[in-house]
Design a protein around this motif. Sequence first.
Motif, PDB file in Angstrom:
ATOM      1  N   ILE A   1       1.110  -1.494  -0.427  1.00 48.42           N
ATOM      2  CA  ILE A   1       0.006   0.133  -0.137  1.00 48.42           C
ATOM      3  C   ILE A   1       0.900   0.776  -0.156  1.00 48.42           C
ATOM      4  O   ILE A   1       1.766   1.096   0.640  1.00 48.42           O
ATOM      5  CB  ILE A   1      -0.985   0.187   0.479  1.00 48.42           C
ATOM      6  N   PRO A   2       0.758   2.344  -0.844  1.00 47.07           N
ATOM      7  CA  PRO A   2       1.152   3.036  -0.698  1.00 47.07           C
ATOM      8  C   PRO A   2       1.155   4.050   0.257  1.00 47.07           C
ATOM      9  O   PRO A   2       0.758   5.348   0.381  1.00 47.07           O
ATOM     10  CB  PRO A   2       1.040   3.941  -2.413  1.00 47.07           C
ATOM     11  N   VAL A   3       1.299   4.121   1.343  1.00 45.57           N
ATOM     12  CA  VAL A   3       1.197   4.478   2.700  1.00 45.57           C
ATOM     13  C   VAL A   3       2.292   4.143   3.113  1.00 45.57           C
ATOM     14  O   VAL A   3       3.029   3.521   3.545  1.00 45.57           O
ATOM     15  CB  VAL A   3      -0.323   4.002   3.380  1.00 45.57           C
ATOM     16  N   TRP A   4       3.106   5.557   3.746  1.00 40.13           N
ATOM     17  CA  TRP A   4       3.756   5.571   5.320  1.00 40.13           C
ATOM     18  C   TRP A   4       3.590   6.580   6.135  1.00 40.13           C
ATOM     19  O   TRP A   4       2.728   7.440   6.578  1.00 40.13           O
ATOM     20  CB  TRP A   4       5.196   6.575   3.921  1.00 40.13           C
ATOM     21  N   TYR A   5       4.758   5.453   7.110  1.00 38.99           N
ATOM     22  CA  TYR A   5       4.115   6.528   8.530  1.00 38.99           C
ATOM     23  C   TYR A   5       5.596   7.687   9.501  1.00 38.99           C
ATOM     24  O   TYR A   5       6.277   6.403   9.218  1.00 38.99           O
ATOM     25  CB  TYR A   5       3.846   5.772   9.393  1.00 38.99           C
ATOM     26  N   CYS A   6       5.213   8.437   9.930  1.00 36.50           N
ATOM     27  CA  CYS A   6       6.296   8.955  10.024  1.00 36.50           C
ATOM     28  C   CYS A   6       6.301   8.816  11.626  1.00 36.50           C
ATOM     29  O   CYS A   6       5.828   8.508  12.410  1.00 36.50           O
ATOM     30  CB  CYS A   6       6.917  10.552  10.449  1.00 36.50           C
ATOM     31  N   VAL A  36      -0.703  -5.251   1.898  1.00 34.58           N
ATOM     32  CA  VAL A  36      -1.237  -4.909   0.544  1.00 34.58           C
ATOM     33  C   VAL A  36      -2.682  -4.571   0.205  1.00 34.58           C
ATOM     34  O   VAL A  36      -3.248  -5.113   1.268  1.00 34.58           O
ATOM     35  CB  VAL A  36      -0.530  -6.289  -0.475  1.00 34.58           C
ATOM     36  N   LEU A  37      -2.829  -4.071  -1.040  1.00 34.71           N
ATOM     37  CA  LEU A  37      -4.676  -4.106  -1.464  1.00 34.71           C
ATOM     38  C   LEU A  37      -4.773  -6.037  -2.269  1.00 34.71           C
ATOM     39  O   LEU A  37      -3.798  -6.425  -2.300  1.00 34.71           O
ATOM     40  CB  LEU A  37      -4.759  -3.089  -2.357  1.00 34.71           C
ATOM     41  N   ASP A  38      -6.292  -5.569  -2.255  1.00 30.71           N
ATOM     42  CA  ASP A  38      -6.530  -6.505  -2.784  1.00 30.71           C
ATOM     43  C   ASP A  38      -6.450  -6.862  -3.977  1.00 30.71           C
ATOM     44  O   ASP A  38      -6.518  -5.708  -4.326  1.00 30.71           O
ATOM     45  CB  ASP A  38      -8.112  -7.282  -2.562  1.00 30.71           C
ATOM     46  N   THR A  39      -5.953  -8.301  -4.590  1.00 33.52           N
ATOM     47  CA  THR A  39      -5.553  -8.288  -6.054  1.00 33.52           C
ATOM     48  C   THR A  39      -6.749  -7.529  -7.163  1.00 33.52           C
ATOM     49  O   THR A  39      -6.995  -6.500  -8.682  1.00 33.52           O
ATOM     50  CB  THR A  39      -5.908  -9.447  -6.736  1.00 33.52           C
ATOM     51  N   TRP A  40      -8.277  -7.415  -6.612  1.00 33.00           N
ATOM     52  CA  TRP A  40      -9.048  -7.265  -7.412  1.00 33.00           C
ATOM     53  C   TRP A  40      -9.839  -5.194  -6.677  1.00 33.00           C
ATOM     54  O   TRP A  40     -10.604  -5.332  -6.937  1.00 33.00           O
ATOM     55  CB  TRP A  40     -10.262  -7.993  -7.066  1.00 33.00           C
ATOM     56  N   PHE A  41      -8.961  -4.966  -6.208  1.00 33.50           N
ATOM     57  CA  PHE A  41      -9.541  -3.709  -5.174  1.00 33.50           C
ATOM     58  C   PHE A  41      -9.778  -2.907  -6.693  1.00 33.50           C
ATOM     59  O   PHE A  41     -10.499  -2.164  -6.399  1.00 33.50           O
ATOM     60  CB  PHE A  41      -8.033  -3.778  -4.585  1.00 33.50           C
ATOM     61  N   SER A  42      -8.509  -2.628  -7.092  1.00 29.07           N
ATOM     62  CA  SER A  42      -8.864  -1.873  -8.260  1.00 29.07           C
ATOM     63  C   SER A  42     -10.390  -1.725  -9.019  1.00 29.07           C
ATOM     64  O   SER A  42     -11.297  -1.042  -9.055  1.00 29.07           O
ATOM     65  CB  SER A  42      -7.534  -1.167  -9.254  1.00 29.07           C
ATOM     66  N   SER A  43     -10.297  -3.125  -9.340  1.00 31.95           N
ATOM     67  CA  SER A  43     -11.092  -3.457 -11.077  1.00 31.95           C
ATOM     68  C   SER A  43     -12.614  -3.537  -9.757  1.00 31.95           C
ATOM     69  O   SER A  43     -13.344  -3.646 -10.526  1.00 31.95           O
ATOM     70  CB  SER A  43     -11.322  -5.145 -10.643  1.00 31.95           C
ATOM     71  N   ALA A  44     -12.809  -3.497  -8.667  1.00 27.02           N
ATOM     72  CA  ALA A  44     -14.561  -3.071  -7.646  1.00 27.02           C
ATOM     73  C   ALA A  44     -14.704  -1.532  -7.763  1.00 27.02           C
ATOM     74  O   ALA A  44     -15.710  -1.172  -7.662  1.00 27.02           O
ATOM     75  CB  ALA A  44     -13.657  -3.580  -5.958  1.00 27.02           C
TER      76      ALA A  44
END
Length: 260
Positions: A1-6, A36-44
């Motif tokens: 997931i493109p999320v970062w924590y300082c 990680v995002l589910d493979t079908w996330f963007s498809s949803a």
Amino acid sequence: IPVWYCQDCGEIIVELEDPTNCKKCGSHNLLQDPDVLDTWFSSALWPFSTLGWPEETEDLKCFYPTSVLVTGFDIIFFWVARMIMMGVKFRGKVPFKQVYINPLIKAAEGKKMSKSSGNVIDPLTVIDEYGADTLRVTLASLTIQGNYICLSEERIKGFRNFANKIWNVSRFSIMNLKDFNIDKIEKDKLKMTLVDKWIISKLNETIKKSTEYLNEYKYGEAAKIIYEFTWNEFCDWYIEFSKPKLYQEKDTIERRTSQY
């Protein structure tokens, strides 16, 4: 997931590119979310993300929600259910009103097609050899309310003959319509025989039934009734009955009626 924590100030950073430092405190001590995002996330998100969402575009206003989704039974949960959930979450409406579950294609013996088994039928090869219309009518005719279609080249060859029949009867009709102008026909002067009235009746019956089947997504039944009318009634009977009148040298009302 493109999320970062300082790790120093707790800032949450979401970026398309990997950040080098925290935008809030400048720290380089960043930790990316390990999930990680589910493979079908963007498809949803597909029903509305393809239409310009999150912007309120004209396409989004026009095409969301839509009417029918066509898919296979093997991805109902992976795709269909998730599109519905995301649609309700982000748009407040389900993305489609109906779902048509089409059967999956298997080899003639009912096995899954695979390159290793050597039983794959390449649609591009079929189109090159038999034509796109042959493949279309084959699949439409075999599409019944079930889970699978068992496809073989022999079946495709059979519907190739049907496509050829349509080609031949179309060519025959065009050849016999060269001197025909429908705008000059006076319908009340036509001389309809019993055979003419019969074929018109069968045509109207075919149109009515095939339209009903198509509206109910019964493509196999629609293709069957069109096949039977075209081959068994129009080509085998009516065309043969019409030939003596069409071959007349004189421009008779009987000939005009058959052309009409």
